[in-house]
Design a protein around this motif. Structure first.
Motif, short mmCIF file in Angstrom:
data_model
loop_
_atom_site.label_atom_id
_atom_site.label_comp_id
_atom_site.label_asym_id
_atom_site.label_seq_id
_atom_site.Cartn_x
_atom_site.Cartn_y
_atom_site.Cartn_z
N PRO A 107 13.87 -17.20 31.77
CA PRO A 107 13.42 -17.33 33.17
C PRO A 107 14.55 -17.13 34.17
O PRO A 107 14.33 -16.57 35.26
CB PRO A 107 12.85 -18.74 33.23
N LYS A 111 14.53 -14.40 37.11
CA LYS A 111 14.82 -14.81 38.49
C LYS A 111 15.89 -13.91 39.10
O LYS A 111 15.77 -13.49 40.27
CB LYS A 111 15.27 -16.27 38.50
N THR A 116 9.87 -14.58 41.07
CA THR A 116 9.70 -16.01 41.33
C THR A 116 9.40 -16.68 40.00
O THR A 116 8.42 -16.32 39.33
CB THR A 116 8.54 -16.26 42.32
N THR A 117 10.23 -17.61 39.60
CA THR A 117 10.06 -18.25 38.30
C THR A 117 9.66 -19.70 38.49
O THR A 117 10.31 -20.45 39.22
CB THR A 117 11.35 -18.16 37.47
N ARG A 118 8.58 -20.10 37.83
CA ARG A 118 8.06 -21.46 37.97
C ARG A 118 7.80 -22.07 36.59
O ARG A 118 7.41 -21.37 35.65
CB ARG A 118 6.77 -21.45 38.80
N CYS A 119 7.98 -23.36 36.52
CA CYS A 119 7.79 -24.11 35.26
C CYS A 119 6.79 -25.23 35.50
O CYS A 119 7.01 -26.09 36.35
CB CYS A 119 9.12 -24.69 34.79
N SER A 137 17.18 -22.12 36.19
CA SER A 137 16.26 -21.10 35.70
C SER A 137 15.05 -20.90 36.59
O SER A 137 14.31 -19.92 36.43
CB SER A 137 15.77 -21.45 34.29
N TRP A 138 14.81 -21.84 37.51
CA TRP A 138 13.54 -21.85 38.23
C TRP A 138 13.72 -21.73 39.74
O TRP A 138 14.72 -22.15 40.30
CB TRP A 138 12.78 -23.13 37.90
N SER A 139 12.68 -21.19 40.37
CA SER A 139 12.69 -21.01 41.83
C SER A 139 12.25 -22.27 42.56
O SER A 139 12.37 -22.34 43.79
CB SER A 139 11.77 -19.85 42.22
N GLU A 142 10.59 -28.22 38.46
CA GLU A 142 9.59 -28.22 37.38
C GLU A 142 8.56 -29.33 37.59
O GLU A 142 8.84 -30.33 38.25
CB GLU A 142 10.29 -28.42 36.03
N HIS A 145 7.64 -32.01 33.48
CA HIS A 145 8.49 -31.58 32.38
C HIS A 145 9.23 -32.77 31.79
O HIS A 145 9.33 -32.92 30.58
CB HIS A 145 9.50 -30.55 32.85
N LEU A 213 5.57 -17.22 35.35
CA LEU A 213 5.03 -18.58 35.33
C LEU A 213 4.99 -19.09 33.89
O LEU A 213 4.26 -18.55 33.05
CB LEU A 213 3.63 -18.61 35.94
#
Length: 488
Positions: A107, A111, A116-119, A137-139, A142, A145, A213
């Motif tokens: 991810p 990115k 756009t990276t989402r968890c 790793s995320w935009s 989380e 999680h 995603l």
């Protein structure tokens, strides 16, 4: 006229990046926890209509293998594209960035390429005393999680319905909740229902931009506590029987104490036949519960008109034992722990609804996703792209898959703090060969060979049988490619 053409040309240049972005392939990356290939599309009695429908859209991999059959090493390996030995990571209690601070994740790489990276849910391991997953790793932060399976108690308004599971709940508690729980509650009473709801919400938020995603479901991992309607899909006495016998001639080191399910070895209670049946029932209920949540996310993807522009990947982090070999849960090198479900459905898949016998590994997913999305490949990965197999189900990209596991099963919980023995295992199209090596010296302390042409259940270790000499030699040579002799 010249002015108008110039203006139009300038506007087209401005629009070009937006047009390119709009044409990009989105990624819906779905994980299940502790799921062996127990889905209808794999020939199981499991009721999984939504994942079966996903398999009909893409390709099902019949011989996919994790690199280590426990959560953190498996997920960290897949998400970095690096094997456990490359990361130096074999335990649940160590964050991979403690060992490799600058390592690239799938991810994180997406990115960097403008996604756009989402968890949502459990993707990276849920470290209970560390940072939440992997923020870089995320935009955005989380969702659900950083939690604990043993805290997944039902959240409802009003009076809580009774627990109709009574046998295994007397075996032991699982954290703060019963090991088995069957209550007539809505899906969102438990983690996975809330994960699905949030994933649907996030899809609406990111639908107009290239997105990656990741949706991590907590089931069918214990506790076995799906809502009652999923238990009702099965008749307990019609679930497949299992053989609790250990494989003949298998070394003691191949086994473990099943402490996750049965509790500490020193005061364990072995489950009765009725308790074992109830836990197996609960596991299947959890699979169907998770499948229903996948269906909600897929329906949202379709409502937004994104099915034909989204790569969908579904996988399980490792396999599972449900009493077979006398084992419960994971942490072995047996086929039941090493083999995982994997479905890859690219937009307008060339071979939709097909399956492949190709040997693949979870370390291959990183380069496969980037190749299918047309973004640059990250350097230094241990896996290979599976695009040739997606283009031709009969293609092969490797002749072996590798799994490993240490002994003790959780070495970070011992005074030594590191393994005493490392089991290294190779799966060929017909065989599984495992060597157990002293962690300090690399000397072999035990070995196993299972012939899958005659023994798919791995019930007889034939490593010492004279008639298996040629097969054993071939398997050893393949093992030594990845794990050279004399090394752990």
């Amino acid at each position: 006229m010249i002015f108008r053409a110039t203006v139009l040309g300038f506007l087209s240049l401005l629009a070009a990046p937006l047009l390119h972005a709009a044409a990009r392939t989105n990624v819906l990356f779905i994980m299940a926890d502790d799921l062996r290939p127990e889905l209808g599309c794999y020939g199981s009695v499991a009721v999984t209509p939504h994942l079966d429908a996903l398999a009909a859209r893409g390709m099902l991999f019949r011989h996919a293998y994790c690199q280590q059959a426990v959560c953190n090493p498996s997920r960290s390996s897949m998400l970095t594209g690096l094997r456990p030995d490359t990361l130096g990571l074999y335990v649940n209690g160590t964050h991979f960035r403690e060992l490799k601070p600058g390592v690239t994740t799938l991810p994180g790489w997406m990115k960097d390429q403008g996604y756009t990276t989402r968890c949502v849910g459990k993707i990276f391991h849920n470290w209970h005393t560390k940072e939440h997953g992997d923020p870089r790793s995320w935009s955005a932060p989380e969702f659900l999680h950083y939690a604990n399976h043993g805290d997944d108690a039902p959240q409802v308004s009003g009076e809580l319905p009774p627990n109709l599971a009574t046998l295994s709940s007397t075996l032991r508690q699982y954290g703060k909740v019963p090991l088995c729980e069957c209550r007539d509650v809505p899906d969102e009473a438990y983690y996975d229902g809330r994960v699905a709801a949030e994933a649907v919400r996030v899809l609406g938020e990111v639908k107009d931009q290239p997105f990656f995603l990741a949706v991590g479901f907590w089931k069918p991992h214990a506790p076995f506590n799906a809502p009652k309607k999923y238990w009702d899909l099965y008749q307990r006495d019609r679930l497949p029987p299992f053989d609790p016998a250990r494989p003949a001639a298998a070394p003691e080191i191949a086994f473990h104490a099943s402490t996750e399910i049965l509790g500490p070895a020193e005061n364990q209670k072995r489950p009765t036949a009725e308790q074992a049946a109830e836990m197996r029932h609960g596991y299947f209920a959890g699979i169907s519960y998770m499948d229903a949540q996948v269906g909600k996310v897929m329906a949202a993807l379709e409502r937004h008109g994104l099915l034909d522009s989204t790569l969908i990947v579904f996988w399980g982090d490792h396999g599972y034992h449900l009493g077979e070999h006398g084992l419960w849960a994971k942490t072995s090198n047996f086929e039941l722990d090493a083999r995982v479900p994997l479905i890859i459905a690219p937009p307008k898949a060339r071979h939709a609804g097909t399956s492949t016998e190709a040997l693949v590994e979870m370390v291959d997913l990183f380069p496969t996703v980037t190749a299918l999305c047309g973004v640059p490949q990250a350097s230094g990965l241990d896996g290979v792209s599976l695009v040739p197999v997606l283009n031709d189900p009969k293609a092969r990209v490797k002749d072996a898959a590798y799994t490993q596991f240490p002994r003790p099963a959780y070495p970070d919980r011992t005074p030594r703090g590191k393994p005493e023995v490392m089991g290294v295992s190779v799966r060929t199209p017909t065989l599984r060969y495992t060597e157990w090596r002293d962690y300090d010296t690399g000397s072999v302390v035990a070995d196993e060979l299972y012939d899958h042409t005659r023994d798919e259940a791995e019930m007889k270790n034939v490593a010492s049988s004279p008639q298996e000499t040629a097969a054993l030699q071939q398997a050893r040579q393949l093992l030594y490619r990845q794990f050279p002799p004399g090394k752990r």
